[in-house]
Design an enzyme around this catalytic site. Structure first.
Site, mmCIF file in Angstrom:
data_model
loop_
_atom_site.group_PDB
_atom_site.id
_atom_site.type_symbol
_atom_site.label_atom_id
_atom_site.label_comp_id
_atom_site.label_asym_id
_atom_site.label_seq_id
_atom_site.Cartn_x
_atom_site.Cartn_y
_atom_site.Cartn_z
ATOM 1 N N CYS A 135 -10.572 -12.724 -3.886
ATOM 2 C CA CYS A 135 -10.934 -14.022 -4.085
ATOM 3 C C CYS A 135 -9.753 -14.354 -5.308
ATOM 4 O O CYS A 135 -9.477 -13.577 -5.860
ATOM 5 C CB CYS A 135 -12.358 -14.622 -4.463
ATOM 6 S SG CYS A 135 -13.472 -14.082 -3.471
ATOM 7 N N ARG B 44 -4.754 -15.021 -1.989
ATOM 8 C CA ARG B 44 -5.715 -13.915 -2.363
ATOM 9 C C ARG B 44 -7.021 -14.227 -1.487
ATOM 10 O O ARG B 44 -7.960 -13.222 -1.260
ATOM 11 C CB ARG B 44 -6.188 -13.982 -3.824
ATOM 12 C CG ARG B 44 -5.100 -13.571 -4.642
ATOM 13 C CD ARG B 44 -5.474 -13.078 -5.938
ATOM 14 N NE ARG B 44 -6.576 -12.127 -5.965
ATOM 15 C CZ ARG B 44 -6.706 -11.049 -6.740
ATOM 16 N NH1 ARG B 44 -5.858 -10.942 -7.716
ATOM 17 N NH2 ARG B 44 -7.738 -10.242 -6.576
ATOM 18 N N TRP C 95 -13.046 -15.629 -0.533
ATOM 19 C CA TRP C 95 -12.737 -14.878 0.694
ATOM 20 C C TRP C 95 -14.315 -14.262 0.829
ATOM 21 O O TRP C 95 -14.640 -13.372 -0.065
ATOM 22 C CB TRP C 95 -11.747 -13.862 0.386
ATOM 23 C CG TRP C 95 -11.681 -12.982 1.567
ATOM 24 C CD1 TRP C 95 -10.709 -13.227 2.493
ATOM 25 C CD2 TRP C 95 -12.037 -11.623 1.894
ATOM 26 N NE1 TRP C 95 -10.595 -12.163 3.372
ATOM 27 C CE2 TRP C 95 -11.602 -11.211 3.162
ATOM 28 C CE3 TRP C 95 -13.222 -10.949 1.588
ATOM 29 C CZ2 TRP C 95 -11.846 -9.931 3.820
ATOM 30 C CZ3 TRP C 95 -13.388 -9.722 2.189
ATOM 31 C CH2 TRP C 95 -13.053 -9.403 3.439
ATOM 32 N N ASN D 78 -15.511 -13.017 -8.746
ATOM 33 C CA ASN D 78 -14.642 -12.081 -8.117
ATOM 34 C C ASN D 78 -15.582 -10.961 -7.834
ATOM 35 O O ASN D 78 -16.001 -10.554 -9.130
ATOM 36 C CB ASN D 78 -13.504 -11.931 -8.297
ATOM 37 C CG ASN D 78 -12.397 -13.091 -8.098
ATOM 38 O OD1 ASN D 78 -12.743 -14.065 -7.490
ATOM 39 N ND2 ASN D 78 -11.193 -12.809 -8.213
ATOM 40 N N GLY D 79 -15.860 -10.098 -6.851
ATOM 41 C CA GLY D 79 -16.444 -9.183 -6.797
ATOM 42 C C GLY D 79 -17.742 -9.016 -6.064
ATOM 43 O O GLY D 79 -17.845 -10.048 -5.185
ATOM 44 N N GLU E 120 3.237 1.454 11.165
ATOM 45 C CA GLU E 120 3.489 0.151 9.891
ATOM 46 C C GLU E 120 3.850 -1.043 10.851
ATOM 47 O O GLU E 120 3.477 -1.967 10.743
ATOM 48 C CB GLU E 120 4.599 0.348 9.106
ATOM 49 C CG GLU E 120 5.029 -0.598 8.117
ATOM 50 C CD GLU E 120 3.839 -1.394 7.397
ATOM 51 O OE1 GLU E 120 2.553 -0.757 7.221
ATOM 52 O OE2 GLU E 120 3.972 -2.444 6.701
ATOM 53 N N LYS F 205 1.840 -4.356 11.301
ATOM 54 C CA LYS F 205 2.403 -5.758 10.787
ATOM 55 C C LYS F 205 2.167 -6.777 12.088
ATOM 56 O O LYS F 205 1.944 -7.745 11.970
ATOM 57 C CB LYS F 205 4.004 -5.482 10.628
ATOM 58 C CG LYS F 205 4.328 -4.952 9.457
ATOM 59 C CD LYS F 205 4.147 -5.996 8.040
ATOM 60 C CE LYS F 205 2.982 -5.781 7.554
ATOM 61 N NZ LYS F 205 3.036 -4.875 6.308
ATOM 62 N N GLU G 197 -1.836 -7.628 12.586
ATOM 63 C CA GLU G 197 -2.198 -8.427 11.450
ATOM 64 C C GLU G 197 -1.901 -9.896 11.497
ATOM 65 O O GLU G 197 -2.578 -10.873 10.960
ATOM 66 C CB GLU G 197 -2.282 -7.787 10.050
ATOM 67 C CG GLU G 197 -1.019 -7.732 9.570
ATOM 68 C CD GLU G 197 -0.880 -7.239 7.947
ATOM 69 O OE1 GLU G 197 -1.618 -7.323 7.212
ATOM 70 O OE2 GLU G 197 0.260 -6.393 7.861
ATOM 71 N N HIS H 170 -1.670 12.706 26.054
ATOM 72 C CA HIS H 170 -2.859 13.298 26.020
ATOM 73 C C HIS H 170 -3.964 12.415 25.889
ATOM 74 O O HIS H 170 -5.117 12.563 25.411
ATOM 75 C CB HIS H 170 -2.832 14.169 24.495
ATOM 76 C CG HIS H 170 -2.102 15.376 24.472
ATOM 77 N ND1 HIS H 170 -2.233 16.554 25.171
ATOM 78 C CD2 HIS H 170 -0.804 15.374 23.894
ATOM 79 C CE1 HIS H 170 -1.225 17.256 25.007
ATOM 80 N NE2 HIS H 170 -0.343 16.867 24.064
ATOM 81 N N LYS I 16 -4.901 -10.419 0.321
ATOM 82 C CA LYS I 16 -3.760 -9.867 -0.367
ATOM 83 C C LYS I 16 -4.228 -8.708 -1.332
ATOM 84 O O LYS I 16 -3.721 -7.375 -1.113
ATOM 85 C CB LYS I 16 -2.924 -10.866 -1.237
ATOM 86 C CG LYS I 16 -1.938 -10.343 -1.761
ATOM 87 C CD LYS I 16 -0.577 -9.921 -0.789
ATOM 88 C CE LYS I 16 0.538 -9.038 -1.099
ATOM 89 N NZ LYS I 16 1.193 -8.698 -0.095
HETATM 90 C C1 F6R Z 1 -1.028 -4.963 5.053
HETATM 91 C C2 F6R Z 1 -1.430 -4.804 3.686
HETATM 92 C C3 F6R Z 1 -2.538 -4.258 3.388
HETATM 93 C C4 F6R Z 1 -2.316 -3.464 2.192
HETATM 94 C C5 F6R Z 1 -3.503 -2.724 1.638
HETATM 95 C C6 F6R Z 1 -3.444 -1.908 0.411
HETATM 96 O O1 F6R Z 1 0.441 -5.596 5.273
HETATM 97 O O2 F6R Z 1 -0.520 -5.536 2.847
HETATM 98 O O3 F6R Z 1 -2.774 -3.081 4.589
HETATM 99 O O4 F6R Z 1 -1.330 -2.607 2.111
HETATM 100 O O5 F6R Z 1 -4.640 -3.716 1.640
HETATM 101 O O6 F6R Z 1 -3.055 -3.123 -0.681
HETATM 102 P P1 F6R Z 1 -2.492 -2.524 -1.993
HETATM 103 O O7 F6R Z 1 -0.996 -2.070 -1.610
HETATM 104 O O8 F6R Z 1 -2.451 -3.515 -2.900
HETATM 105 O O9 F6R Z 1 -3.238 -1.445 -2.519
#
Ligand code: F6R
Length: 608
Positions: free
Chosen positions: A2, A27, A74, A100-101, A481, A485, A488, A504, A603
């Site tokens: 959050c 966030r 969030w 937050n938390g 990756e 992408k 998500e 397999h 984020k």
């Molecule tokens: C996906 C993405 C997440 C972050 C993950 C780790 O696009 O951004 O999978 O990579 O939550 O976040 P950080 O790098 O901030 O530790």
């Protein structure tokens, strides 16, 4: 996950808080709220939904009050609703809090407080803090806050307005970030730097178990014994414009386009034609000589960079390298020797599992090297050796430029280590460094060249229910990756497989028209990947191949080929990932998805 903002000064707080929340919207974003004290009472406005829903509720600048706190949520405890949105307050509404938390023992505290006659309005864990403060308050709010903090298990960053003391914000933190922005006759508090980018560049970092009392002309910080302490001022090196969209439809597209410059910034002062300068890491020569095992820990996209880093380090330095997702690593009994190096990778520097893994490794005596994009973050501050990624603020939830800089950080570190450990000659060292310097221009070229073809391919993906990504060796983590992408931001089920592993099991799912992206930029294994491409092609999959220029024979096998510039295969990943990012972006665009803020994601993942 959050976002928290707070302001005290002479200006109208409501719009400052709203603007701060806007910058933090990425966030957490299922609801939001602000509380402003106008000197007479604390006014609270909160709403489920996007920030614009809150904006409609903010009337008359909330009586022009010049002190307040705000929050984007969030949801963790209690579904998104007006009632569960922050701020929360106690029975008498004289303590108003954003948090937050996660408060792990909130049920016990709540039951206890209900028995004592408290009435709860929400289902959140946060509300117990407000009631507990009321219960603990004997006239000294700071002492009540300390006592309250001692009763909480879990993590918190919290800011509090007290009706009886309308000129100050109280704050406390444990395992969740809070920074205090310093202005002229005004001060700010936030969970994240972008909240006050543009307002001030100077800030304090609140550490775990510290408390702050923030007034417009004074910030007092206290340790866990409530002794006042001096704080070092930090300076933000991000420009406010770096966090704006600058004409792009989405932050994600802007951030994809920023990648050449992000890589240039990462390499500046570190990479030249004569080699790599990593003196900043302060790694001891003898330690590097003894070093024979590296552990790399990260989550999500950062973990994919770690996997690629593992291949790089194995290739160039011939080391034992273990990688794991931090949420697993932290609970394993991993043997760690004192001469092992642990690399923690994190864009935000606040990911709770990565932080916990780092601490676990540190306790076992390992040295910790951190790659992070966020100066002053919790993970950065616990590092023994720190490499800042310098990608600039990344606002889109889906990481692109920070990921690319993570990969390049692994390139830089691998070359450095290979030379330090005499695994490559001086000539090879200079050649590899020179090849690295060419990357930003080649990244520019691929962004320019691949857009149109990818827009066409995106149409196929936008109408598909699932997709496969395959690759071998370093092409495999790139495939992972690419799949992440796509899933998500476009919500299309996508899976990555080591190309040789398909037969397999997953090959059973490949039939006419199923979209498959094959990453085949690793030249020494190209022929093998080609066989796997032929296998899926033979089952009439719709195959798109990402390949280096010069491998034109691929056109005899598949219809859709995306070429990247021909480059040293060690570094081809930094180019191959760009079309995969763009494919995800344009697919999500066609599906009209909320690209920068995909559903259920945030984020910075500061909870377990
Ligand atoms: C996906 C993405 C997440 C972050 C993950 C780790 O696009 O951004 O999978 O990579 O939550 O976040 P950080 O790098 O901030 O530790």
């Amino acid at each position: 996950m959050c976002g928290i903002v707070g302001y005290v000064g002479n200006k109208k707080a409501a719009s400052i808080l709203y603007n701060g929340l806007k910058r933090l919207e990425y966030r957490g974003y299922d609801s939001s709220g602000i509380a402003v004290n106008d000197g007479l009472h604390i006014d609270v406005v909160k709403r489920k939904g996007k920030l614009k829903d809150l904006k409609n509720e903010i009337k008359n600048d909330m009586n022009g009050g010049t002190i307040g706190i705000g929050h984007t949520r969030w949801a963790t405890h209690g579904q998104p609703s007006d009632i569960n949105s922050h701020p929360h307050s106690n029975c008498k509404d004289n303590f108003v809090i954003v948090h937050n938390g996660i408060i792990e023992n909130f049920r016990q505290i709540k039951d206890h407080l209900i028995k004592k006659g408290h009435h709860f309005k929400s289902e959140t864990d946060t509300e117990v803090i407000a009631h507990l403060l009321e219960e603990n308050n004997q006239g000294n709010i700071l002492q009540a806050l300390k006592k309250t903090a001692e009763q909480l298990k879990g993590s918190y960053a919290m800011t509090i307005l007290a009706a009886d003391e309308p000129n100050r914000i109280y704050a406390a933190r444990k395992d969740s970030p809070l920074i205090i922005g310093l202005g002229e006759n005004e001060n700010y508090i936030a969970s994240d730097i972008p909240a006050f980018l543009g307002e001030t560049r100077d800030f304090y970092i609140l550490e775990d178990n510290e408390f702050a009392v923030i007034k417009k002309d004074k910030v007092d910080i206290y340790n866990n014994n409530l002794e006042q302490i001096d704080k070092k001022t930090h300076r933000i090196d991000w420009d406010p414009e770096m966090a704006e969209k600058q004409g792009y439809e989405h932050y994600m597209l802007k951030e994809i386009h920023e990648q050449p410059d992000a890589v240039r910034r990462l390499m500046a002062h570190r990479v030249s034609q004569t080699g790599i300068n990593l003196e900043e890491l302060k790694l001891d020569q003898d330690f590097l000589k003894r070093l024979n095992k590296i552990h790399i820990i990260a989550c999500g996209t950062a973990y994919h960079s770690a996997l690629l880093g593992k291949y790089m380090l194995e290739d160039l330095v011939d080391l034992k390298v273990e990688t794991d997702v931090a949420s697993e690593y932290r609970y394993r009994k991993v043997p760690i020797e004192k001469d092992d190096l642990v690399i923690a990778v994190s864009q935000s520097g606040e990911t709770s599992d990565t932080l916990a893994s780092l601490r676990m490794a540190k306790e076992k005596g390992a040295q910790i090297l951190v790659f992070t994009n966020t100066r002053g973050s919790s993970i950065a501050r616990e590092a023994d050796h720190l490499m800042l990624l310098k990608a600039g603020p990344e606002i889109s939830v889906a990481s692109t430029k920070a990921y690319l800089n993570m990969i390049v950080a692994f390139y830089i570190f691998s070359i450095f280590l290979a030379y330090q450990k005499a695994k490559i000659s001086l000539e090879e060292y200079k050649k590899l460094s020179t090849d690295l310097i060419k990357l930003p221009e080649l990244i520019e070229e691929i962004i320019e060249d691949s857009g149109e073809l990818i827009k066409k391919r995106a149409k196929k993906y936008a109408e598909s229910k699932s997709a496969f990504f395959i690759g071998r060796h370093t092409d495999y983590p790139l495939a992972m990756e690419g799949a992440l992408k796509l899933k998500e931001i476009s919500y299309i089920h996508s899976e990555a497989y080591p190309a040789g592993e398909l037969k397999h099991g997953a090959l059973a799912l490949i039939e006419k028209g199923v979209p498959v992206v094959a990453v085949a930029v690793r030249k020494d294994i190209f022929e093998k990947t080609l066989s796997n491409i032929t296998e899926v092609e033979a089952r009439q999959a719709d195959v798109t191949v990402v390949v280096c220029k010069g491998a034109q024979e691929i056109e005899d096998i598949v219809d859709h080929v995306i070429y990247i510039p021909d480059v040293n295969q060690l570094f081809a990943g930094a180019l191959a990932i760009i079309p995969l990012q763009l494919l995800a972006y344009y697919t999500a665009l066609l599906k009209d998805c909320d690209i920068d803020q995909p559903r259920n994601l945030a984020k910075s993942v500061t909870v377990e």
